[in-house]
Design a protein around this motif. Structure first.
Motif, PDB file in Angstrom:
ATOM      1  N   UNK A   1      43.803  37.711  34.495  1.00 16.98           N
ATOM      2  CA  UNK A   1      43.210  38.265  35.722  1.00 16.98           C
ATOM      3  C   UNK A   1      44.210  39.098  36.509  1.00 16.98           C
ATOM      4  N   UNK A   2      43.684  40.089  37.228  1.00 14.69           N
ATOM      5  CA  UNK A   2      44.501  40.781  38.214  1.00 14.69           C
ATOM      6  C   UNK A   2      44.275  40.070  39.555  1.00 14.69           C
ATOM      7  N   UNK A   3      45.363  39.640  40.162  1.00 10.96           N
ATOM      8  CA  UNK A   3      45.257  38.927  41.442  1.00 10.96           C
ATOM      9  C   UNK A   3      45.567  39.906  42.567  1.00 10.96           C
TER      10      UNK A   3
ATOM     11  N   UNK B   1      33.777  39.835  36.216  1.00  9.57           N
ATOM     12  CA  UNK B   1      33.667  38.538  36.905  1.00  9.57           C
ATOM     13  C   UNK B   1      34.718  38.481  38.009  1.00  9.57           C
ATOM     14  N   UNK B   2      34.277  38.148  39.195  1.00 11.13           N
ATOM     15  CA  UNK B   2      35.185  38.227  40.335  1.00 11.13           C
ATOM     16  C   UNK B   2      35.192  36.935  41.145  1.00 11.13           C
ATOM     17  N   UNK B   3      36.380  36.491  41.507  1.00 12.38           N
ATOM     18  CA  UNK B   3      36.507  35.321  42.374  1.00 12.38           C
ATOM     19  C   UNK B   3      37.239  35.714  43.654  1.00 12.38           C
TER      20      UNK B   3
ATOM     21  N   UNK C   1      28.147  35.461  38.645  1.00  8.33           N
ATOM     22  CA  UNK C   1      29.471  35.836  38.157  1.00  8.33           C
ATOM     23  C   UNK C   1      30.468  36.110  39.280  1.00  8.33           C
ATOM     24  N   UNK C   2      30.103  35.636  40.459  1.00 13.79           N
ATOM     25  CA  UNK C   2      31.038  35.709  41.585  1.00 13.79           C
ATOM     26  C   UNK C   2      31.258  34.297  42.083  1.00 13.79           C
ATOM     27  N   UNK C   3      32.502  33.972  42.353  1.00 12.69           N
ATOM     28  CA  UNK C   3      32.799  32.654  42.913  1.00 12.69           C
ATOM     29  C   UNK C   3      33.653  32.838  44.165  1.00 12.69           C
ATOM     30  N   UNK C   4      33.205  32.247  45.260  1.00 13.95           N
ATOM     31  CA  UNK C   4      33.939  32.385  46.523  1.00 13.95           C
ATOM     32  C   UNK C   4      34.342  31.006  47.028  1.00 13.95           C
ATOM     33  N   UNK C   5      35.574  30.893  47.428  1.00 16.53           N
ATOM     34  CA  UNK C   5      36.047  29.604  47.910  1.00 16.53           C
ATOM     35  C   UNK C   5      36.843  29.782  49.201  1.00 16.53           C
TER      36      UNK C   5
ATOM     37  N   UNK D   1      39.611  30.411  34.112  1.00 14.20           N
ATOM     38  CA  UNK D   1      38.166  30.322  33.910  1.00 14.20           C
ATOM     39  C   UNK D   1      37.561  31.712  33.717  1.00 14.20           C
ATOM     40  N   UNK D   2      38.395  32.645  33.290  1.00 15.62           N
ATOM     41  CA  UNK D   2      37.940  33.951  32.826  1.00 15.62           C
ATOM     42  C   UNK D   2      37.423  34.906  33.895  1.00 15.62           C
ATOM     43  N   UNK D   3      37.892  34.760  35.109  1.00 17.79           N
ATOM     44  CA  UNK D   3      37.568  35.796  36.087  1.00 17.79           C
ATOM     45  C   UNK D   3      38.494  36.987  35.844  1.00 17.79           C
ATOM     46  N   UNK D   4      37.920  38.186  35.919  1.00 18.99           N
ATOM     47  CA  UNK D   4      38.724  39.384  35.681  1.00 18.99           C
ATOM     48  C   UNK D   4      39.574  39.726  36.895  1.00 18.99           C
ATOM     49  N   UNK D   5      39.014  39.469  38.069  1.00 17.00           N
ATOM     50  CA  UNK D   5      39.728  39.769  39.314  1.00 17.00           C
ATOM     51  C   UNK D   5      39.674  38.546  40.221  1.00 17.00           C
TER      52      UNK D   5
END
Ligand code: GTP
Ligand code: MG
Lengths: 134, 313
Positions: B43-45, B73-75, B105-109, B134-138
């Motif tokens: 992932x790119x953070x 997929x973005x978190x 496919x978006x997860x926000x925490x 968990x395979x998020x791209x960003x």
């Protein structure tokens, strides 16, 4: 190990634009040491449940003035169950007639807090229910 | 670990639970992070930092939506301050991202700082790793809006975006301390307001004077986040930066340095805990403190005694 915190999603379903009550409860839960995720106005039950799961909350607290509680509150409980998240405690607040309360409880809302309930009572209720788990 | 498997298969409840374990530094978290480490690194953070109310959450919401057009997929991890008095927090960044709730496919925490200074919480880095694995791209990290040098974000992110706004008074000067150095690029948001051009110009001037970074020239972009303006350009910038990091070899260097810090941090935490526990358990702490109060000995002598004691066992 760091201390665990009780996490509560405070949500405002329905179409009315008043979130004063929700904000008051959010603040008192924070002051009681809880982490409150505040999601803002006009959330659908689907949005509330998705947020509750992503945030891994212990409690969903909803406040409603618009009178759609008999539909919206049970809907949230149902959707949580669908997602295998029925262990999340669901609370309701706002202008809710006494007569509706038994129905709501039967549908899985753990407690209903009507206007004028001291916020300390809500805090205590959550602590008693979640306290042993957290 | 079953939870890890479920989380990696896309079970959001499992993922959320894992992050809670990490946040609480629960014993199971170690096992989970052990298993997940292998899968990290893709992932790119992206860190988003800037003064309170500058539009970080609104901007994040729009950037995520732009990336979703490409099915990425973005978190998002959004950090807000924990009250130092009660330990409680109101985490409100989600308000600006509610349309994303229903996107699978978006997860926000949301996270409280829980006593950490520097704009992040102690668990932010580890939570980022969970999401990466968990395979998020960003993975976006929105820091607390403290406006001063939020240096911690640099330790956690590959790309750091500093959000500025017009109308902070004449003192970009005051805010800039430390901030010019941390930004891989700068976004002047609220460009619908007066003075945006001037802020951008000043930033560019100050960046030109800053001779440290010669290879990557931090771009200064403009946006009106709540009207979705300037978003595609920022997304392009985010990607450019990642390409630059990879091609220049800087990504590997950055990540290696980060691993070094993390490794040593884990070691020192572990050693500290072991010593603290031992001293407490054997009831020696009280005795030590008594003799310190009476000036029978000094802290430095005692440290030697304590360390020798630990090494022996
Ligand atoms: N005029 C204008 N308002 C904006 C713009 N972007 C965001 N806002 C508004 O600015 C306010 C704050 O936005 P947020 O996204 O919550 O800002 P933030 O930096 O995340 O705030 P904190 O997390 O509290 O530090 C909101 O009312 C937004 O609608 C913009 O480009 N122009
Ligand atoms: Mg924000």
């Amino acid at each position: 190990m760091a201390e665990k915190r009780i996490r509560v999603l405070v949500a405002k379903p329905g179409l009315d634009g008043h979130d004063r009550g929700a904000k008051v409860i959010a603040r008192s839960l924070r002051d009681a040491g809880m982490e409150v995720i505040y999601t803002g106005l006009r959330q659908t039950p689907e949005q509330i449940v998705a947020a509750a799961i992503q945030e891994d909350v212990d409690v969903v607290a909803m406040s409603l003035l618009s009178g759609a509680h008999n539909h919206l509150f049970p809907k949230v409980v149902e959707l949580l169950k669908e997602k295998n998240a029925e262990d999340i405690l669901v609370l309701g607040g706002g202008v809710i007639p006494e007569a509706d309360i038994p129905f709501l409880k039967e549908r899985g809302i753990a407690e209903i807090f009507t206007p004028g309930t001291p916020t300390g009572k809500v805090v205590k209720f959550i602590r008693d229910k979640i306290g042993e788990k957290v | 670990m079953e939870l890890v498997q479920r989380a990696r298969q896309g079970d959001r409840r499992a993922l959320a639970r894992l992050i809670t374990l990490v946040e609480n530094e629960a014993p199971e978290a170690v096992e989970a992070l052990q298993e997940l480490y292998l899968f990290t690194g893709k992932a790119q953070v992206i860190g988003i930092t800037g003064p309170p109310g500058s539009g970080k959450s609104t901007l994040t919401d729009k950037l995520v939506k732009e990336l979703r057009k490409e099915k990425k997929k973005v978190a998002v991890i959004a950090v807000d301050p924990t009250s130092p008095f009660t330990g409680g927090a109101i985490l409100g960044d989600r308000i600006r991202m509610s349309d994303l709730n229903l996107d699978e496919d978006v997860y926000i925490r949301s996270m409280g700082t829980r006593g950490s200074l520097g704009g992040l919480s102690a668990a932010t880095s580890a939570a980022t790793k969970v999401l990466d694995a968990c395979d998020f791209d960003y993975v976006f990290i929105e820091t607390v809006g403290v406006g001063q040098s939020e240096v911690d974000i640099v330790k956690a992110a590959d790309t750091t975006i500093v959000v500025m706004v017009p109308g902070l008074g004449d003192d970009i000067q005051a805010i800039k301390a430390g901030i010019l150095e941390i930004g891989d690029f700068f976004v002047v948001n609220k460009a619908d307001r007066d003075g945006a051009n001037r802020v951008a110009l000043e930033l560019r001037m100050m960046l030109d004077l800053n001779e440290q970074k010669l290879v990557w020239q931090p771009p200064v972009l403009m946006s009106v986040a709540n009207q979705n303006q300037g978003i595609a350009e920022i997304v392009a910038g985010i990607k450019d930066h990642f390409t630059y990091l990879k091609e220049s070899g800087e990504l590997a260097i950055k990540r290696r340095e980060r691993l070094e810090k993390e490794l040593l941090e884990i070691v020192s935490k572990k050693i500290y805990r072991q010593i603290a526990d031992k001293v407490q358990r054997e009831g020696k702490l009280k005795q030590y403190l008594d003799s310190l109060m009476k000036k029978e000995t000094d802290p430095y002598t005692l440290v030697k005694v304590i360390l020798q004691d630990v090494i022996k066992t």
